[in-house]
Structures are given as C-alpha cells and as structure tokens.
Design a protein around this motif. Sequence first.
Motif, short mmCIF file in Angstrom:
data_model
loop_
_atom_site.label_atom_id
_atom_site.label_comp_id
_atom_site.label_asym_id
_atom_site.label_seq_id
_atom_site.Cartn_x
_atom_site.Cartn_y
_atom_site.Cartn_z
N THR A 99 0.85 -1.19 0.00
CA THR A 99 0.00 0.00 0.00
C THR A 99 0.89 1.24 0.00
O THR A 99 1.90 1.28 0.70
N ILE A 100 0.53 2.20 -0.81
CA ILE A 100 1.28 3.47 -0.87
C ILE A 100 0.27 4.61 -0.70
O ILE A 100 -0.80 4.58 -1.31
N GLU A 101 0.64 5.59 0.12
CA GLU A 101 -0.24 6.75 0.30
C GLU A 101 0.50 8.01 -0.10
O GLU A 101 1.70 8.16 0.16
N ARG A 102 -0.22 8.93 -0.71
CA ARG A 102 0.33 10.24 -1.04
C ARG A 102 -0.76 11.29 -0.81
O ARG A 102 -1.94 10.99 -0.96
N CYS A 111 7.48 4.80 -14.92
CA CYS A 111 8.65 5.00 -14.08
C CYS A 111 9.90 5.28 -14.93
O CYS A 111 10.89 5.77 -14.41
N GLU A 150 9.78 -5.63 -4.31
CA GLU A 150 10.25 -4.30 -3.88
C GLU A 150 10.45 -3.38 -5.06
O GLU A 150 10.15 -2.19 -5.01
N GLU A 204 7.16 -2.03 -6.14
CA GLU A 204 6.69 -0.98 -5.23
C GLU A 204 7.46 0.33 -5.49
O GLU A 204 6.87 1.41 -5.54
N GLU A 205 8.77 0.20 -5.67
CA GLU A 205 9.60 1.39 -5.94
C GLU A 205 9.15 2.07 -7.24
O GLU A 205 9.02 3.29 -7.31
N THR A 225 6.29 1.96 -8.65
CA THR A 225 4.97 2.56 -8.46
C THR A 225 5.10 3.89 -7.72
O THR A 225 4.44 4.88 -8.06
N LYS A 226 6.00 3.93 -6.74
CA LYS A 226 6.23 5.18 -5.99
C LYS A 226 6.77 6.27 -6.91
O LYS A 226 6.41 7.44 -6.77
N LEU A 272 3.90 7.78 -8.70
CA LEU A 272 3.06 8.64 -7.83
C LEU A 272 3.79 9.93 -7.45
O LEU A 272 3.16 10.97 -7.28
N ASP A 273 5.11 9.87 -7.33
CA ASP A 273 5.88 11.09 -7.07
C ASP A 273 5.88 12.01 -8.30
O ASP A 273 5.82 13.23 -8.17
#
Lengths: 156, 153
Positions: free
Chosen positions: A12-15, A40, A133, A136-137, A139-140, A143-144
């Motif tokens: 789960t990632i939140e922003r 990405c 991992e 997830e990275e 995906t982050k 989102l960034d």
Amino acid sequence: MTDRNAKHATFTIERVYPATPARVFKAWADKEAKTAWAYCHAEWPVSDHVFDFREGGREHLVTGPRGGTRHVFDAVFLDIVPDQRIVYAYDMHLDRRRISVSLATIELFAVAGGTRLVLTEQGVFLDGYDDIEGREEGTKIGLDNLGRAFADQRAA
Amino acid sequence: MTERSTKHATFTIERTFSAPPSRVFAAYADAKSKARWFGGPEDWEKSNLKLDFKVGGRESVSGGPPEGPIHYYNAIYQDIVPDERIVLTYELHLDKTRISVSLGTTEFKPLGSGTRLLYTEQAVFLDGYDDAGLREQGTRGLFDNLARSLEMQ
C-alpha cells in the motif's frame, strides 16, 4: 521446462496531493494526463498505447529501453467511481514472459488542502520473477511524478 | 449516495484430491465439467455457465435463491498453464451492486498419484457488502462440491 511458482504479495502506498479529488481522478482517467506521469521510465519510447477508460475497457502499453526488453502492460478497468475509486487488474510481460498479475485499487479522499490517494496492489508474481520491492519502488516513482505535476501546475 | 469503502484481504485454501492434476485441471477447463461443481447451493435457480477458457477469455454464471438477490459472477482469465496453474480476476454483483473484485490463483501440484490444490484469493470487498470470512467459507463449499464431482466420475 519452466519451473512454475507463484509468490503473492500486497503493498500500500499513500500520497497527499495539493489538488482536488476531481483533478487527481482526471490524471488517471485521461490518456494524455496519465501519460505525463504514470511511467517510471519516462525516457523509454512508447510503441503502442491503447486507453479505454470505462468499466470493462482496456489499457495496453508497450515500452522499454530502445532495442531492449519489451515491457508490456495490459490492464482491464473493473470498477470506476468518479472522483473516488478505480479498481483495475493488470498483467506485466517482459517480452513474451508474463511476470505478474495484479489487482490495483486507487482510492481518493478529500482532505484539508487536497487529496489523499491510497494505492493498494495485490499481486501474484510468477515463475521466479519476485522483484516485489522493485514493483513498489517503480509505483512510488510514478506517484511522485504525479505529485510534481500538481506542484508545477500550482507554481505556474 | 452510497458510502464508499474498501476492505482488502487475502485467504488461502489447500485441498488434496485422489485424482491426478490433469483431471482436476479438466474440471476447470471445460464448461460442462465446471458447471457440475461451480455455482451456488442446490436450491438456487442458475443460468448456464459460459466459459471461454483461454487467456483473455471470459466466464459468467448467475444464480440466486427464488426471493433474490441474483448473484452475478464474471471472470477474466489472466494466466493458464495446462495442468499446473490458473490465474483469473472475477467480480461479484448482487443484483446491480458490485460487491467485490478478486484475483484468484489456483495451483495444481502432483502429490503421489493425486493432486494438491492451492487456491489463493486476493480480494477487495467494496462498500461494506461482503467480507473475507464469508467468501472463504463459500469458496470452501465449492471445493467440497469439486471433490464430490471428481469422485462421481
């Protein structure tokens, strides 16, 4: 013969973004808007992109380093609640090899000053591809990028 | 206006069957075989199960008690490895309300002359209509039906 295995994982990632839920939703719902942030590796050329944002509609994207491994993203949109929620399933291929199948839930909540986005990915990673991992990275990073897009728009 | 919420959950069910992986897999791959064990309780009225068993293919079946609601199951096949693995996504509607979306992985592994089946469901339950406990219970019932259907053949 391929050694078959399946590894299941959830992250789960939140922003929080300085934009309304309607604007954040649009960044997911519109082909041009999504293309601006979602990937990405922005430097990779996109050779094919289908984007049909409706329940039952598909997104298909082929990208990757020039002359290198083709990364194929195939998604189907399953649940869409405007400005609030998107659920889609997607699979990733490296060349012809299917490396994962995932269920992704994007939820948008209005908060003071903007929108809290919660992304939940439930995935099955196949046949030894287990770089969860890394997923997830990646995906982050997307989102960034989206966060920077909103910050740039505010500054402009 | 519907109050929106989500609950994410994962559950795993393991079963063993005396039939070999090819036979257990066949009970998934053919519409007639699958209809023998996959669906609601005996007393439900059911539609015919439609199955296009290939990657990207779809499956649908609906049914429910006479007084309602109608349960609609719609699936898309994501990964198929004959006799070894099936990955699909499915959604359930109660009448017009979508209550969940799930990613289901079924693995078939040889165990002696039989099969060890491992089912993993990763689900998002929507807007408070269902939960992982009930879904797991219902799914276990389906595997009981599958076991009976394999014994009868």
